[in-house]
Scaffold this motif. Structure first.
Motif, mmCIF file in Angstrom:
data_model
loop_
_atom_site.group_PDB
_atom_site.id
_atom_site.type_symbol
_atom_site.label_atom_id
_atom_site.label_comp_id
_atom_site.label_asym_id
_atom_site.label_seq_id
_atom_site.Cartn_x
_atom_site.Cartn_y
_atom_site.Cartn_z
ATOM 1 N N CYS A 128 0.860 -1.188 0.000
ATOM 2 C CA CYS A 128 0.000 0.000 0.000
ATOM 3 C C CYS A 128 0.899 1.241 0.000
ATOM 4 O O CYS A 128 1.836 1.336 0.784
ATOM 5 C CB CYS A 128 -0.874 -0.027 1.245
ATOM 6 N N CYS B 65 0.305 3.396 3.643
ATOM 7 C CA CYS B 65 0.828 2.925 4.933
ATOM 8 C C CYS B 65 2.004 1.953 4.780
ATOM 9 O O CYS B 65 2.560 1.505 5.777
ATOM 10 C CB CYS B 65 -0.289 2.290 5.763
ATOM 11 N N CYS C 281 -6.680 -1.615 0.969
ATOM 12 C CA CYS C 281 -5.644 -2.021 1.921
ATOM 13 C C CYS C 281 -6.302 -2.532 3.211
ATOM 14 O O CYS C 281 -7.199 -1.884 3.749
ATOM 15 C CB CYS C 281 -4.743 -0.822 2.220
ATOM 16 N N CYS D 57 -5.113 0.232 6.216
ATOM 17 C CA CYS D 57 -5.564 1.638 6.296
ATOM 18 C C CYS D 57 -6.785 1.921 5.426
ATOM 19 O O CYS D 57 -7.348 3.005 5.486
ATOM 20 C CB CYS D 57 -4.419 2.584 5.934
HETATM 21 ZN ZN LIG Z 1 -2.568 0.994 3.682
#
Ligand SMILES: [Zn+2]
Length: 269
Positions: A12, A15, A36, A39
């Protein structure tokens, strides 16, 4: 489309964690829309290689195909209204960015297309991944003492020295970039302290996306690869070191996020 070379995105971009779940209702094979697991950031889990963006999948071709596809759609009439609204919105937010560009110094436009949106005044530089479009933009930038480079943005930006730019324009670009963290990091170094990125990107949390669903204008396969919300864009920008400022804080009603990312005055390159 079968001969398009593509690759999976390992983590991702917001994050930096692995693990994502396919969002079936928005996925258009072979391009999985994923969220994701950590997050919630929504993105294309598989993206075309940069080489294919240079010619095969260049934006101008993609846009033409998308137009044809939408024409056939039952909601075409409603769509025409949406487009009018978008056009009007574009004028308003372009003025916002135009006012924010400094009158002197150096300004970079990433994803400039066939011309430039940098107003007269500063020396304009451009990076454009489409070969055909960059050729059309060339005389415009050079006529004003600048230059345009035909390269992926993550490479093109490395040509410039640290603390070089007063401002960087990213309009309708970051949603296409498979490595948004990398480009924001490299842009940070090239901005002068106090310098700003002026950014516009589709708003995944817009009311229109909830209404239109998979027909929302922000979905373009496979050329839109990041689906930012106010929260995810802020998290990404701040983790790189930028100060995040809204330019359209009523963004729930807007199909686009319009923001300013500022390199703090005290920041080193
Ligand atoms: Zn993420």
């Amino acid at each position: 489309m079968s001969e398009v070379r593509s690759h999976e995105r390992p983590v991702c971009e917001v994050c930096s964690k692995t693990g994502a779940t396919v969002v079936d209702k928005y996925t258009r094979s072979p391009w999985p829309v994923v969220a994701c697991n950590s997050c919630g950031f929504v993105y294309l889990g598989r993206v075309p290689d940069y080489e294919d963006l240079s010619v095969n999948l260049a934006w101008e071709k993609q846009a033409a195909e998308e137009k044809q596809r939408r024409k056939k759609n039952k909601l075409a009439r409603f769509d025409a209204l949406t487009r009018f609204r978008l056009k009007f919105g574009k004028l308003v937010d372009r003025a916002r960015h135009t006012r924010a560009v400094p009158a002197t110094g150096r300004v970079l436009e990433i994803g400039c297309g066939p011309s430039t949106r940098i107003p007269e005044g500063p020396t304009p530089y451009g990076i454009e991944i489409s070969e055909a479009l960059s050729k059309r933009a060339q005389p415009i930038f050079e006529g004003r003492g600048g230059a345009v480079y035909h390269e992926p943005a993550t490479d093109g930006i490395e040509r410039f020295e640290d603390n070089f730019f007063d401002s960087i324009l990213m309009r309708s670009y970051l949603e296409h970039e498979a490595q948004p963290r990398l480009i924001l990091e490299r842009a940070f170094k090239r901005l002068k302290p106090g310098g700003k990125i002026l950014l516009r990107s589709p708003n995944y949390n817009s009311a229109n996306r909830f209404i239109r669903g998979s027909e929302w204008c922000g979905f373009r396969f496979p050329d839109h690869v990041n689906y930012f919300t106010p929260r995810s864009l802020k998290a990404l920008a701040e983790s790189v070191g930028y100060e995040f400022h809204w330019m359209n804080w009523m963004s729930l009603f807007d199909d686009n996020l319009i923001v300013e990312l500022k390199k703090p005055q005290a920041a080193a390159a």
